[in-house]
Design a protein around this motif. Structure first.
Motif, PDB file in Angstrom:
ATOM      1  N   ASP A  87       0.829  -1.205   0.000  1.00 16.08           N
ATOM      2  CA  ASP A  87       0.000   0.000   0.000  1.00 16.08           C
ATOM      3  C   ASP A  87       0.866   1.259   0.000  1.00 16.08           C
ATOM      4  OD1 ASP A  87      -2.253  -1.542  -0.031  1.00 16.08           O
ATOM      5  OD2 ASP A  87      -2.665  -1.335   2.137  1.00 16.08           O
ATOM      6  N   THR A  88       1.949   1.234   0.738  1.00 15.33           N
ATOM      7  CA  THR A  88       2.858   2.384   0.775  1.00 15.33           C
ATOM      8  C   THR A  88       3.472   2.640  -0.604  1.00 15.33           C
ATOM      9  OG1 THR A  88       3.393   1.962   3.106  1.00 15.33           O
ATOM     10  CG2 THR A  88       4.936   3.322   1.840  1.00 15.33           C
ATOM     11  N   VAL A  89       3.916   1.565  -1.241  1.00 14.40           N
ATOM     12  CA  VAL A  89       4.492   1.695  -2.597  1.00 14.40           C
ATOM     13  C   VAL A  89       3.445   2.201  -3.581  1.00 14.40           C
ATOM     14  CG1 VAL A  89       5.483   0.403  -4.526  1.00 14.40           C
ATOM     15  CG2 VAL A  89       6.226  -0.080  -2.177  1.00 14.40           C
ATOM     16  N   GLU A  90       2.215   1.688  -3.434  1.00 15.65           N
ATOM     17  CA  GLU A  90       1.141   2.098  -4.339  1.00 15.65           C
ATOM     18  C   GLU A  90       0.821   3.587  -4.175  1.00 15.65           C
ATOM     19  OE1 GLU A  90      -3.085   0.214  -5.822  1.00 15.65           O
ATOM     20  OE2 GLU A  90      -2.700   0.261  -3.660  1.00 15.65           O
ATOM     21  N   GLN A  91       0.829   4.083  -2.946  1.00 10.20           N
ATOM     22  CA  GLN A  91       0.581   5.499  -2.691  1.00 10.20           C
ATOM     23  C   GLN A  91       1.679   6.369  -3.312  1.00 10.20           C
ATOM     24  OE1 GLN A  91       0.149   5.908   1.538  1.00 10.20           O
ATOM     25  NE2 GLN A  91      -1.839   4.864   1.607  1.00 10.20           N
ATOM     26  N   GLU A  92       2.912   5.932  -3.193  1.00 10.57           N
ATOM     27  CA  GLU A  92       4.026   6.672  -3.791  1.00 10.57           C
ATOM     28  C   GLU A  92       3.902   6.727  -5.308  1.00 10.57           C
ATOM     29  OE1 GLU A  92       7.438   4.617  -2.460  1.00 10.57           O
ATOM     30  OE2 GLU A  92       7.436   5.495  -0.432  1.00 10.57           O
ATOM     31  N   TYR A  93       3.495   5.613  -5.886  1.00 13.11           N
ATOM     32  CA  TYR A  93       3.300   5.547  -7.346  1.00 13.11           C
ATOM     33  C   TYR A  93       2.171   6.483  -7.787  1.00 13.11           C
ATOM     34  CZ  TYR A  93       1.498   3.692 -11.774  1.00 13.11           C
ATOM     35  OH  TYR A  93       1.029   3.563 -13.046  1.00 13.11           O
ATOM     36  N   ALA A  94       1.060   6.462  -7.046  1.00  5.82           N
ATOM     37  CA  ALA A  94      -0.084   7.319  -7.389  1.00  5.82           C
ATOM     38  C   ALA A  94       0.297   8.797  -7.278  1.00  5.82           C
ATOM     39  CB  ALA A  94      -1.271   6.999  -6.481  1.00  5.82           C
ATOM     40  N   ALA A  95       1.086   9.132  -6.255  1.00  3.62           N
ATOM     41  CA  ALA A  95       1.498  10.527  -6.061  1.00  3.62           C
ATOM     42  C   ALA A  95       2.405  10.996  -7.199  1.00  3.62           C
ATOM     43  CB  ALA A  95       2.200  10.683  -4.717  1.00  3.62           C
ATOM     44  N   SER A  96       3.331  10.145  -7.627  1.00  7.42           N
ATOM     45  CA  SER A  96       4.238  10.516  -8.724  1.00  7.42           C
ATOM     46  C   SER A  96       3.488  10.653 -10.037  1.00  7.42           C
ATOM     47  CB  SER A  96       5.350   9.474  -8.851  1.00  7.42           C
ATOM     48  OG  SER A  96       4.819   8.212  -9.263  1.00  7.42           O
ATOM     49  N   LYS A  97       2.503   9.786 -10.249  1.00 10.92           N
ATOM     50  CA  LYS A  97       1.696   9.858 -11.464  1.00 10.92           C
ATOM     51  C   LYS A  97       0.874  11.147 -11.487  1.00 10.92           C
ATOM     52  CE  LYS A  97      -1.798   7.323 -14.118  1.00 10.92           C
ATOM     53  NZ  LYS A  97      -2.669   6.126 -14.154  1.00 10.92           N
ATOM     54  N   SER A  98       0.305  11.500 -10.338  1.00 11.38           N
ATOM     55  CA  SER A  98      -0.488  12.726 -10.235  1.00 11.38           C
ATOM     56  C   SER A  98       0.363  13.963 -10.484  1.00 11.38           C
ATOM     57  CB  SER A  98      -1.136  12.802  -8.855  1.00 11.38           C
ATOM     58  OG  SER A  98      -1.859  14.001  -8.705  1.00 11.38           O
TER      59      SER A  98
END
Length: 232
Positions: A87-98
């Motif tokens: 979940d932490t990795v997924e949040q980081e990925y979503a933030a970078s994409k945004s």
């Protein structure tokens, strides 16, 4: 008025400087505007450089976070990591994409909105400079045509209010004569016909050409107007 370059009777050519008004205020405004233009252009370059650097960083961060996200998806499926870690990795990925999409959405055509705004501000300042340069040119009176100075009412140091007549150029190279003729005489004349005009005051006759014949009679004089252009 800071300069008057002609006297009564002087022969002038088209483009000759006749009179100069005080230009200091406009010159100072042009210098100020040019400084503002340099600043606006520098701001546009700095904004573009900052945007490009931010975009490159966001794009690089997105690729790294995407690769990490895809690896951790595989590890999660294998049971090698916990759901919380994923979940932490997924949040980081979503933030970078945004962050990357935010920068991409600023682009209109080939230019980011922030950069385009700075470039437009610089262009607006440049147009202001052009307007001031036109004002400066208007403070320098130039001869619109060849001729002789036939009127002069301008002195250095004097104030020239708007609409004041200060100089007059007499152009004797293009003269015409208007004649009032009866219907019978006007009827036989055509535009382009060659004529000779007797000038009693000069004691000579000069060649001319008919350039206009009135198509209608003037009610008051019951005559027709014919215009003759003198060739010499």
């Amino acid at each position: 008025i800071t300069a008057v370059n002609v006297q009564l009777g002087d022969h002038v050519k088209a483009g000759d400087v006749l009179l100069v008004q005080d230009t200091l205020d406009v010159e100072l405004a042009i210098r100020q505007n040019n400084a503002a233009l340099s600043q606006a252009q520098a701001d546009a370059v700095e904004t573009e450089s900052t945007y490009n650097a931010s975009y490159l960083q966001a794009e690089t961060d997105y690729r790294l976070k995407k690769d990490k996200y895809e690896r951790n998806q595989y590890l999660l499926a294998m049971g090698a990591i916990s759901q919380d870690a994923f979940d932490t990795v997924e949040q980081e990925y979503a933030a970078s994409k945004s962050a990357l999409e935010s920068l991409q959405n600023q682009v209109t055509g080939d230019t980011a909105a922030t950069v385009a705004s700075k470039q437009a501000a610089a262009a607006k300042t440049a147009y202001g400079t052009q307007g001031l340069e036109k004002q400066l040119a208007d403070l320098i009176l130039r001869a619109p045509r060849d001729g002789v100075i036939g009127y002069r009412a301008a002195e250095i140091g004097a104030i020239a209010p708007a609409g004041t007549k200060v100089l007059e150029i007499v152009d004797n190279t293009h003269l015409y004569v208007d004649c009032q003729l009866a219907e019978a005489d006007a009827a036989v004349l055509k535009t382009g016909m060659n004529v000779r005009v007797d000038i009693d005051a000069a004691g000579k006759s000069v060649p001319g050409k008919i350039i206009y014949v009135s198509p209608a009679m003037e009610d008051a004089s019951k005559s027709y107007t014919v215009r003759l252009e003198l060739e010499d």
